[in-house]
Design an enzyme around this catalytic site. Structure first.
Site, PDB file in Angstrom:
ATOM      1  N   TYR A 280     -16.674   5.229  13.606  1.00 10.54           N
ATOM      2  CA  TYR A 280     -15.401   4.541  13.370  1.00 10.54           C
ATOM      3  C   TYR A 280     -15.200   3.368  14.345  1.00 10.54           C
ATOM      4  O   TYR A 280     -15.453   2.228  13.991  1.00 10.54           O
ATOM      5  CB  TYR A 280     -14.221   5.540  13.415  1.00 10.54           C
ATOM      6  CG  TYR A 280     -13.031   4.970  12.684  1.00 10.54           C
ATOM      7  CD1 TYR A 280     -12.769   5.297  11.355  1.00 10.54           C
ATOM      8  CD2 TYR A 280     -12.211   4.018  13.288  1.00 10.54           C
ATOM      9  CE1 TYR A 280     -11.718   4.713  10.668  1.00 10.54           C
ATOM     10  CE2 TYR A 280     -11.162   3.439  12.608  1.00 10.54           C
ATOM     11  CZ  TYR A 280     -10.911   3.789  11.305  1.00 10.54           C
ATOM     12  OH  TYR A 280      -9.885   3.197  10.626  1.00 10.54           O
TER      13      TYR A 280
ATOM     14  N   GLY B 268      -0.907   8.229   1.060  1.00 12.03           N
ATOM     15  CA  GLY B 268      -1.143   8.318   2.493  1.00 12.03           C
ATOM     16  C   GLY B 268      -0.002   7.778   3.344  1.00 12.03           C
ATOM     17  O   GLY B 268       1.181   8.060   3.101  1.00 12.03           O
TER      18      GLY B 268
ATOM     19  N   GLY C 217       0.855  -1.201   0.000  1.00  8.89           N
ATOM     20  CA  GLY C 217       0.000   0.000   0.000  1.00  8.89           C
ATOM     21  C   GLY C 217       0.881   1.238   0.000  1.00  8.89           C
ATOM     22  O   GLY C 217       0.724   2.129   0.838  1.00  8.89           O
TER      23      GLY C 217
ATOM     24  N   ASP D 268      -2.626  -6.263  -7.262  1.00 13.97           N
ATOM     25  CA  ASP D 268      -3.637  -6.398  -6.214  1.00 13.97           C
ATOM     26  C   ASP D 268      -3.053  -7.184  -5.034  1.00 13.97           C
ATOM     27  O   ASP D 268      -2.836  -8.394  -5.136  1.00 13.97           O
ATOM     28  CB  ASP D 268      -4.856  -7.125  -6.807  1.00 13.97           C
ATOM     29  CG  ASP D 268      -5.947  -7.338  -5.781  1.00 13.97           C
ATOM     30  OD1 ASP D 268      -5.767  -6.919  -4.614  1.00 13.97           O
ATOM     31  OD2 ASP D 268      -6.989  -7.923  -6.147  1.00 13.97           O
ATOM     32  N   ALA D 269      -2.831  -6.474  -3.937  1.00 13.12           N
ATOM     33  CA  ALA D 269      -2.195  -7.095  -2.761  1.00 13.12           C
ATOM     34  C   ALA D 269      -2.929  -8.335  -2.281  1.00 13.12           C
ATOM     35  O   ALA D 269      -2.327  -9.237  -1.690  1.00 13.12           O
ATOM     36  CB  ALA D 269      -2.140  -6.081  -1.619  1.00 13.12           C
TER      37      ALA D 269
HETATM   38  P1  NAD Z   1      -4.728   5.717   1.214  1.00 13.21           P
HETATM   39  O1  NAD Z   1      -6.016   5.619   0.516  1.00 13.21           O
HETATM   40  O2  NAD Z   1      -4.041   7.033   1.230  1.00 13.21           O
HETATM   41  O3  NAD Z   1      -3.711   4.627   0.637  1.00 13.21           O
HETATM   42  C1  NAD Z   1      -4.113   3.291   0.491  1.00 13.21           C
HETATM   43  C2  NAD Z   1      -3.035   2.507  -0.195  1.00 13.21           C
HETATM   44  O4  NAD Z   1      -3.506   1.167  -0.344  1.00 13.21           O
HETATM   45  C3  NAD Z   1      -2.690   3.004  -1.613  1.00 13.21           C
HETATM   46  O5  NAD Z   1      -1.303   2.917  -1.797  1.00 13.21           O
HETATM   47  C4  NAD Z   1      -3.396   2.003  -2.522  1.00 13.21           C
HETATM   48  O6  NAD Z   1      -2.781   1.800  -3.794  1.00 13.21           O
HETATM   49  C5  NAD Z   1      -3.251   0.752  -1.675  1.00 13.21           C
HETATM   50  N1  NAD Z   1      -4.211  -0.282  -2.047  1.00 13.21           N
HETATM   51  C6  NAD Z   1      -5.559  -0.274  -1.937  1.00 13.21           C
HETATM   52  N2  NAD Z   1      -6.066  -1.444  -2.385  1.00 13.21           N
HETATM   53  C7  NAD Z   1      -5.005  -2.201  -2.770  1.00 13.21           C
HETATM   54  C8  NAD Z   1      -4.874  -3.490  -3.312  1.00 13.21           C
HETATM   55  N3  NAD Z   1      -5.933  -4.272  -3.537  1.00 13.21           N
HETATM   56  N4  NAD Z   1      -3.632  -3.928  -3.629  1.00 13.21           N
HETATM   57  C9  NAD Z   1      -2.529  -3.157  -3.411  1.00 13.21           C
HETATM   58  N5  NAD Z   1      -2.599  -1.923  -2.874  1.00 13.21           N
HETATM   59  C10 NAD Z   1      -3.824  -1.458  -2.571  1.00 13.21           C
HETATM   60  O7  NAD Z   1      -5.003   5.190   2.701  1.00 13.21           O
HETATM   61  P2  NAD Z   1      -4.469   5.653   4.136  1.00 13.21           P
HETATM   62  O8  NAD Z   1      -5.462   6.594   4.704  1.00 13.21           O
HETATM   63  O9  NAD Z   1      -3.034   6.016   4.113  1.00 13.21           O
HETATM   64  O10 NAD Z   1      -4.652   4.292   4.949  1.00 13.21           O
HETATM   65  C11 NAD Z   1      -3.622   3.346   5.075  1.00 13.21           C
HETATM   66  C12 NAD Z   1      -3.765   2.652   6.415  1.00 13.21           C
HETATM   67  O11 NAD Z   1      -3.607   3.635   7.450  1.00 13.21           O
HETATM   68  C13 NAD Z   1      -5.141   2.011   6.617  1.00 13.21           C
HETATM   69  O12 NAD Z   1      -4.997   0.825   7.324  1.00 13.21           O
HETATM   70  C14 NAD Z   1      -5.860   3.036   7.477  1.00 13.21           C
HETATM   71  O13 NAD Z   1      -6.881   2.483   8.259  1.00 13.21           O
HETATM   72  C15 NAD Z   1      -4.703   3.526   8.330  1.00 13.21           C
HETATM   73  N6  NAD Z   1      -4.952   4.823   8.980  1.00 13.21           N
HETATM   74  C16 NAD Z   1      -5.410   5.882   8.263  1.00 13.21           C
HETATM   75  C17 NAD Z   1      -5.684   7.073   8.935  1.00 13.21           C
HETATM   76  C18 NAD Z   1      -6.228   8.276   8.211  1.00 13.21           C
HETATM   77  O14 NAD Z   1      -6.714   9.206   8.869  1.00 13.21           O
HETATM   78  N7  NAD Z   1      -6.136   8.327   6.895  1.00 13.21           N
HETATM   79  C19 NAD Z   1      -5.460   7.178  10.311  1.00 13.21           C
HETATM   80  C20 NAD Z   1      -4.937   6.097  10.996  1.00 13.21           C
HETATM   81  C21 NAD Z   1      -4.694   4.906  10.319  1.00 13.21           C
END
Ligand code: NAD
Length: 388
Positions: free
Chosen positions: A247, A64, A60, A123-124
């Site tokens: 949440y 983010g 991923g 796709d992970a």
């Molecule tokens: P994001 O949407 O910015 O990034 C998601 C990533 O996952 C991307 O790189 C995307 O390409 C990848 N991805 C999605 N489906 C995929 C698949 N099938 N195969 C391969 N890659 C795939 O998300 P984010 O907000 O950075 O979230 C990432 C983690 O951090 C999550 O577990 C989320 O719960 C956690 N998190 C997010 C926040 C927030 O406020 N955004 C806060 C705390 C924790």
């Protein structure tokens, strides 16, 4: 520059140059932090991630928290990186997704490093992506010292049952009636969500819970690709009473509980090879995934206001720099709370901050005015996730 096209708080196009320059800005931020740390070396604690060339797998990696993890490890701590993400490539007819441009910008900048960096688009959840990573690691003859699991997805194709699971953000056992902000009109909007069905709960756990993380760690272990005394970290969000109805107490919260349980199970399974797994609880930020969580825009607009005023506002890159700099210290030491969780959400959850956020939210709902909130800051961060 093209203009952003936003539907229901989802930005459906992007500005490729803006996406690339956001990656460069994050890299500059990491490098300047690194320089400051090096100048101040006497004060710095020794860092286990710094001692030898190290290898990280980020699952991923294109947006983010995952993108920030790849940037911090490569530019701040001299890691070799394998970054896996699922992004649409640019074609003659269609723009790519923002993460595709982020990956290209990362690769371009990483060319100047002495380390190597491999990007895999796939796709992970599939066996194919897992095999692709195994193949790359074998070819490079490396084991992973750190595996970051940072997937946020709305769906998962489960190959073993040939079923497509969809995740959803819904309350559990009760209806949620609340307010959110329409990011384009900057107006308050009513939202009402019915309780999730058991099927929706199960599907969300399938997509956002820990099952796929476990599959990854097992297949890396079986292929002897986990280096002894290494770590794997999956990201989570806990939040406060203000976000709990949608949440922590909702479908996503149940999936995150499953992720936490998976960290414990994996720790047992990987004990033999001295590999440990952790959950890092990060703060709420604007990303492509969090932007679609109902009511979060209102909470984050208030949170940004309070945290900026108090000088403790952080985005993904600052959070991950703090993870690497303050929580992964000494040779093998990981700083956790008493429940074994790595906490980066400490500032967000402080009582005084939460009280002020609650007051701002209540006032906005009562008066209908968003003036006291940092809606502009929220909107800028929202558009920036797509390069605008
Ligand atoms: P994001 O949407 O910015 O990034 C998601 C990533 O996952 C991307 O790189 C995307 O390409 C990848 N991805 C999605 N489906 C995929 C698949 N099938 N195969 C391969 N890659 C795939 O998300 P984010 O907000 O950075 O979230 C990432 C983690 O951090 C999550 O577990 C989320 O719960 C956690 N998190 C997010 C926040 C927030 O406020 N955004 C806060 C705390 C924790």
């Amino acid at each position: 520059m093209n203009s952003p096209m936003v539907r229901s708080n989802i930005c459906i196009n992007c500005n490729p140059e803006g996406c690339k320059s956001n990656v460069k800005k994050d890299i500059e931020c990491v490098l300047s932090h690194k320089n400051a740390m090096q100048k101040n070396a006497t004060k710095r604690t020794s860092h286990h991630l710094h001692n030898n060339p190290k290898n990280i797998l980020v699952i991923g990696a294109s947006n983010g928290y995952g993108l920030a993890s790849r940037i911090v490890s490569a530019f701040g701590y001299d890691y070799n990186t394998v970054g896996l993400s699922y992004e649409r490539a640019e074609s003659e007819k269609k723009q790519g997704t923002p993460g595709w441009y982020h990956n290209r910008a990362f690769e371009e900048e990483a060319k100047h490093l002495d380390t190597w960096h491999i990007t895999i688009e796939g796709d992970a959840f599939s066996k194919r992506a897992k095999n692709d990573v195994l193949k790359v690691a074998s070819e490079m003859n490396v084991q992973f010292d750190l595996v970051i699991y940072s997937i946020a997805s709305h769906q998962r194709q489960d190959e073993s049952s040939n079923t497509l699971y969809q995740s959803c953000v819904k309350p559990v056992g009760t209806t949620f009636d609340g307010k959110t902000i329409d990011v384009i009109s900057c107006q308050l909007k009513d939202i009402s969500l019915s309780p999730a069905t058991q099927d929706e709960i199960n599907s969300t756990i399938k997509v956002m819970g820990g099952e796929d993380w476990k599959l990854w760690m097992r297949c890396l272990k079986e292929a002897s690709l986990l280096s002894p005394k290494g770590l794997s970290i999956a990201y989570s969000y806990i939040g406060s009473a203000l976000t709990a109805p949608i949440y922590k107490d909702g479908t996503i919260g149940l999936a995150k509980k499953d992720l936490e349980a998976s960290a414990l199970a994996l720790n047992e399974e990987l004990k033999q090879i001295h590999y440990r797994t952790f959950i890092a609880c990060m703060k709420g930020i604007v990303t492509r995934s969090s932007a679609i969580i109902p009511s979060l825009p209102l909470y984050l607009s208030a949170l940004f206001k309070v945290m900026k005023e108090k000088g403790c506002h952080e985005g993904a890159i600052e959070q991950v720099m703090r993870l690497f700099g303050e929580k992964l210290v000494g040779r093998y030491e990981v700083v956790t709370d008493s429940s074994g969780l790595i906490r980066l959400d400490d500032a967000e959850l402080k009582d005084d901050i939460q009280k002020e956020v609650e007051c701002l939210m209540q006032e906005a709902i009562k008066t209908g005015s968003l003036e006291a909130l940092d809606v502009a800051g929220y909107k800028n961060a929202f558009l920036a996730t797509n390069g605008f």
